[in-house]
Design a protein around this motif. Structure first.
Motif, PDB file in Angstrom:
ATOM      1  N   ALA A 228       0.825  -1.217   0.000  1.00  0.00           N
ATOM      2  CA  ALA A 228       0.000   0.000   0.000  1.00  0.00           C
ATOM      3  C   ALA A 228       0.854   1.259   0.000  1.00  0.00           C
ATOM      4  O   ALA A 228       0.638   2.189   0.771  1.00  0.00           O
ATOM      5  N   VAL A 229       1.863   1.256  -0.879  1.00  0.00           N
ATOM      6  CA  VAL A 229       2.757   2.406  -1.013  1.00  0.00           C
ATOM      7  C   VAL A 229       2.278   3.252  -2.192  1.00  0.00           C
ATOM      8  O   VAL A 229       2.307   2.790  -3.336  1.00  0.00           O
ATOM      9  N   PRO A 230       1.848   4.498  -1.951  1.00  0.00           N
ATOM     10  CA  PRO A 230       1.259   5.304  -3.021  1.00  0.00           C
ATOM     11  C   PRO A 230       2.245   6.139  -3.832  1.00  0.00           C
ATOM     12  O   PRO A 230       1.836   6.855  -4.740  1.00  0.00           O
ATOM     13  N   GLY A 231       3.522   6.094  -3.518  1.00  0.00           N
ATOM     14  CA  GLY A 231       4.476   6.931  -4.233  1.00  0.00           C
ATOM     15  C   GLY A 231       5.898   6.411  -4.108  1.00  0.00           C
ATOM     16  O   GLY A 231       6.157   5.411  -3.422  1.00  0.00           O
ATOM     17  N   LEU A 232       6.821   7.092  -4.759  1.00  0.00           N
ATOM     18  CA  LEU A 232       8.235   6.729  -4.754  1.00  0.00           C
ATOM     19  C   LEU A 232       9.077   7.928  -4.323  1.00  0.00           C
ATOM     20  O   LEU A 232       8.669   9.079  -4.555  1.00  0.00           O
ATOM     21  N   PRO A 233      10.234   7.641  -3.719  1.00  0.00           N
ATOM     22  CA  PRO A 233      10.743   6.324  -3.317  1.00  0.00           C
ATOM     23  C   PRO A 233      10.107   5.871  -2.010  1.00  0.00           C
ATOM     24  O   PRO A 233       9.538   6.673  -1.272  1.00  0.00           O
ATOM     25  N   ALA A 234      10.226   4.591  -1.747  1.00  0.00           N
ATOM     26  CA  ALA A 234       9.766   4.032  -0.479  1.00  0.00           C
ATOM     27  C   ALA A 234      10.779   2.985  -0.033  1.00  0.00           C
ATOM     28  O   ALA A 234      11.254   2.193  -0.851  1.00  0.00           O
ATOM     29  N   THR A 235      11.127   3.008   1.233  1.00  0.00           N
ATOM     30  CA  THR A 235      12.077   2.044   1.790  1.00  0.00           C
ATOM     31  C   THR A 235      11.354   1.197   2.820  1.00  0.00           C
ATOM     32  O   THR A 235      10.828   1.720   3.801  1.00  0.00           O
ATOM     33  N   LEU A 236      11.324  -0.102   2.577  1.00  0.00           N
ATOM     34  CA  LEU A 236      10.628  -1.049   3.456  1.00  0.00           C
ATOM     35  C   LEU A 236      11.647  -1.775   4.325  1.00  0.00           C
ATOM     36  O   LEU A 236      12.637  -2.304   3.813  1.00  0.00           O
ATOM     37  N   PHE A 237      11.388  -1.804   5.608  1.00  0.00           N
ATOM     38  CA  PHE A 237      12.247  -2.536   6.537  1.00  0.00           C
ATOM     39  C   PHE A 237      11.516  -3.818   6.938  1.00  0.00           C
ATOM     40  O   PHE A 237      10.455  -3.769   7.568  1.00  0.00           O
ATOM     41  N   ILE A 238      12.075  -4.953   6.548  1.00  0.00           N
ATOM     42  CA  ILE A 238      11.449  -6.249   6.748  1.00  0.00           C
ATOM     43  C   ILE A 238      12.237  -7.040   7.789  1.00  0.00           C
ATOM     44  O   ILE A 238      13.461  -7.166   7.683  1.00  0.00           O
ATOM     45  N   GLY A 239      11.549  -7.578   8.782  1.00  0.00           N
ATOM     46  CA  GLY A 239      12.207  -8.364   9.814  1.00  0.00           C
ATOM     47  C   GLY A 239      12.637  -9.727   9.297  1.00  0.00           C
ATOM     48  O   GLY A 239      12.265 -10.150   8.195  1.00  0.00           O
ATOM     49  N   ALA A 240      13.404 -10.427  10.112  1.00  0.00           N
ATOM     50  CA  ALA A 240      13.875 -11.756   9.726  1.00  0.00           C
ATOM     51  C   ALA A 240      12.723 -12.737   9.534  1.00  0.00           C
ATOM     52  O   ALA A 240      12.879 -13.770   8.877  1.00  0.00           O
ATOM     53  N   ASP A 241      11.557 -12.410  10.096  1.00  0.00           N
ATOM     54  CA  ASP A 241      10.379 -13.264   9.935  1.00  0.00           C
ATOM     55  C   ASP A 241       9.681 -13.041   8.608  1.00  0.00           C
ATOM     56  O   ASP A 241       8.660 -13.686   8.321  1.00  0.00           O
ATOM     57  N   GLY A 242      10.190 -12.115   7.807  1.00  0.00           N
ATOM     58  CA  GLY A 242       9.586 -11.852   6.510  1.00  0.00           C
ATOM     59  C   GLY A 242       8.418 -10.895   6.546  1.00  0.00           C
ATOM     60  O   GLY A 242       7.764 -10.672   5.516  1.00  0.00           O
ATOM     61  N   LEU A 243       8.159 -10.302   7.710  1.00  0.00           N
ATOM     62  CA  LEU A 243       7.023  -9.390   7.859  1.00  0.00           C
ATOM     63  C   LEU A 243       7.492  -7.942   7.891  1.00  0.00           C
ATOM     64  O   LEU A 243       8.580  -7.635   8.411  1.00  0.00           O
ATOM     65  N   LEU A 244       6.670  -7.061   7.351  1.00  0.00           N
ATOM     66  CA  LEU A 244       6.990  -5.637   7.323  1.00  0.00           C
ATOM     67  C   LEU A 244       7.100  -5.088   8.737  1.00  0.00           C
ATOM     68  O   LEU A 244       6.218  -5.289   9.570  1.00  0.00           O
ATOM     69  N   SER A 245       8.190  -4.369   9.002  1.00  0.00           N
ATOM     70  CA  SER A 245       8.390  -3.745  10.309  1.00  0.00           C
ATOM     71  C   SER A 245       8.058  -2.264  10.260  1.00  0.00           C
ATOM     72  O   SER A 245       7.354  -1.741  11.122  1.00  0.00           O
ATOM     73  N   SER A 246       8.560  -1.558   9.239  1.00  0.00           N
ATOM     74  CA  SER A 246       8.276  -0.130   9.108  1.00  0.00           C
ATOM     75  C   SER A 246       8.524   0.305   7.666  1.00  0.00           C
ATOM     76  O   SER A 246       9.160  -0.414   6.882  1.00  0.00           O
ATOM     77  N   VAL A 247       8.009   1.487   7.336  1.00  0.00           N
ATOM     78  CA  VAL A 247       8.149   2.044   5.997  1.00  0.00           C
ATOM     79  C   VAL A 247       8.624   3.478   6.104  1.00  0.00           C
ATOM     80  O   VAL A 247       8.148   4.242   6.958  1.00  0.00           O
ATOM     81  N   HIS A 248       9.564   3.842   5.256  1.00  0.00           N
ATOM     82  CA  HIS A 248       9.980   5.242   5.152  1.00  0.00           C
ATOM     83  C   HIS A 248       9.564   5.742   3.783  1.00  0.00           C
ATOM     84  O   HIS A 248      10.075   5.279   2.764  1.00  0.00           O
ATOM     85  N   MET A 249       8.630   6.688   3.744  1.00  0.00           N
ATOM     86  CA  MET A 249       8.180   7.263   2.488  1.00  0.00           C
ATOM     87  C   MET A 249       9.034   8.468   2.125  1.00  0.00           C
ATOM     88  O   MET A 249       9.371   9.281   2.978  1.00  0.00           O
ATOM     89  N   GLY A 250       9.384   8.582   0.863  1.00  0.00           N
ATOM     90  CA  GLY A 250      10.175   9.714   0.408  1.00  0.00           C
ATOM     91  C   GLY A 250      11.664   9.443   0.531  1.00  0.00           C
ATOM     92  O   GLY A 250      12.102   8.374   0.969  1.00  0.00           O
ATOM     93  N   GLU A 251      12.443  10.443   0.141  1.00  0.00           N
ATOM     94  CA  GLU A 251      13.901  10.322   0.202  1.00  0.00           C
ATOM     95  C   GLU A 251      14.355  10.056   1.634  1.00  0.00           C
ATOM     96  O   GLU A 251      13.881  10.702   2.574  1.00  0.00           O
ATOM     97  N   ILE A 252      15.255   9.127   1.799  1.00  0.00           N
ATOM     98  CA  ILE A 252      15.712   8.746   3.128  1.00  0.00           C
ATOM     99  C   ILE A 252      17.142   9.233   3.347  1.00  0.00           C
ATOM    100  O   ILE A 252      17.955   9.256   2.418  1.00  0.00           O
ATOM    101  N   SER A 253      17.431   9.640   4.557  1.00  0.00           N
ATOM    102  CA  SER A 253      18.790  10.071   4.889  1.00  0.00           C
ATOM    103  C   SER A 253      19.611   8.853   5.309  1.00  0.00           C
ATOM    104  O   SER A 253      19.069   7.796   5.653  1.00  0.00           O
ATOM    105  N   LYS A 254      20.904   9.015   5.308  1.00  0.00           N
ATOM    106  CA  LYS A 254      21.794   7.929   5.716  1.00  0.00           C
ATOM    107  C   LYS A 254      21.527   7.547   7.165  1.00  0.00           C
ATOM    108  O   LYS A 254      21.524   6.358   7.516  1.00  0.00           O
ATOM    109  N   GLU A 255      21.275   8.551   8.018  1.00  0.00           N
ATOM    110  CA  GLU A 255      21.041   8.288   9.433  1.00  0.00           C
ATOM    111  C   GLU A 255      19.759   7.479   9.638  1.00  0.00           C
ATOM    112  O   GLU A 255      19.717   6.535  10.430  1.00  0.00           O
ATOM    113  N   ALA A 256      18.691   7.859   8.904  1.00  0.00           N
ATOM    114  CA  ALA A 256      17.425   7.139   9.040  1.00  0.00           C
ATOM    115  C   ALA A 256      17.561   5.711   8.529  1.00  0.00           C
ATOM    116  O   ALA A 256      16.984   4.772   9.099  1.00  0.00           O
TER     117      ALA A 256
END
Length: 268
Positions: A228-256
């Motif tokens: 359910a990501v409506p735009g780009l870029p999007a960075t998905l953080f997936i846990g070792a269980d294969g499930l979505l943990s969090s989403v960062h919408m838009g340009e991401i910084s190195k720190e984030a």
């Protein structure tokens, strides 16, 4: 909720909450300016600017080592990266200085501040948390023409970047993401191109001298629909269980990006 979409505009939930909170703060301050003292209008606008500058400066100081090699990146506020605590402290200091000779009037500033806090809590409460979406079961082609099933990557943390060569913020963040991907062994990076052909992707990567280990071709945008990501870029953080943990919408910084990986990999 992964993002808030208003027509063509897409906001990450925390950024949307910040925008509404600032709007509520300024509106409440304008009401004070009309009912109590005109000076509250000038104070509010300057307090917002001081808050933003202080929050950004606090973030840069907290990640001083990361910014040391690229000091000008501290000005790239559009990437995100703000220390709310630092912003509040600086804004309070400015408010104290501004009303140092009018202590009684300073009490009125609690009203717009309370409005901003309420809006922030309310919006974040409505949008908090990403659904624990599993990896897509379909197969996707890599740049080498091989079929790969994302679900087969489950078992260790994943960082999945949805991007396209025509997307300016995607192009801005890609060199940094490629660098972090090459340097970390705490997560596997997968770069999922949305809707473009192999030739366009290879031409871009060659021209920019970017090396990516795993690039998937998602010609139908299945990843965007799955998460359910409506735009780009999007960075998905997936846990070792294969499930979505969090989403960062838009340009991401190195720190984030680094912080997102750290949240996927508990301290050993």
């Amino acid at each position: 909720m992964n993002a808030v979409a208003l027509g063509p505009l897409v906001f990450a939930p925390d950024r949307f909450a910040a925008i509404l909170a600032i709007a509520a703060f300024l509106i409440a301050s304008e009401i004070l300016a009309r009912k109590v003292d005109r000076g509250f209008s000038d104070w509010a606008w300057k307090a917002v600017l001081v808050f933003i500058a202080g929050a950004r400066l606090g973030h840069v100081v907290l990640h001083a080592q990361s910014f040391a090699s690229e000091p000008l990146r501290a000005l790239a506020f559009w990437q995100g990266g703000f220390s709310i605590e630092a912003g509040i402290l600086v804004a309070l200091a400015y408010t104290g200085w501004r009303f140092r000779r009018h202590i009684r009037q300073a009490a009125w500033t609690l009203l717009p501040a309370a409005c901003a806090v309420f809006i922030t809590i309310f919006v974040l409460g409505l949008t908090a948390g990403a659904p624990k979406t599993p990896l897509p079961q379909a197969s996707f082609l890599t740049l080498n023409g091989e079929a790969m099933q994302p679900s087969a990557l489950a078992g260790r943390p994943l960082v999945i970047n949805l991007w396209a060569t025509w997307c300016p913020p995607c192009r801005r963040e890609m060199p940094m993401m490629a660098e972090v991907a090459a340097q970390t062994d705490h997560a596997t990076f997968v770069f999922v191109n949305q809707g473009e052909g192999r030739e366009a992707i290879e031409t871009y990567l060659t021209a920019e001298n970017i090396a990516l280990d795993t690039v998937l071709l998602d010609s139908l945008g299945q990843f965007g629909m799955t998460y359910a990501v409506p735009g780009l870029p999007a960075t998905l953080f997936i846990g070792a269980d294969g499930l979505l943990s969090s989403v960062h919408m838009g340009e991401i910084s190195k720190e984030a990006l680094v912080d997102g990986i750290a949240r996927l990999t508990p301290a050993r």
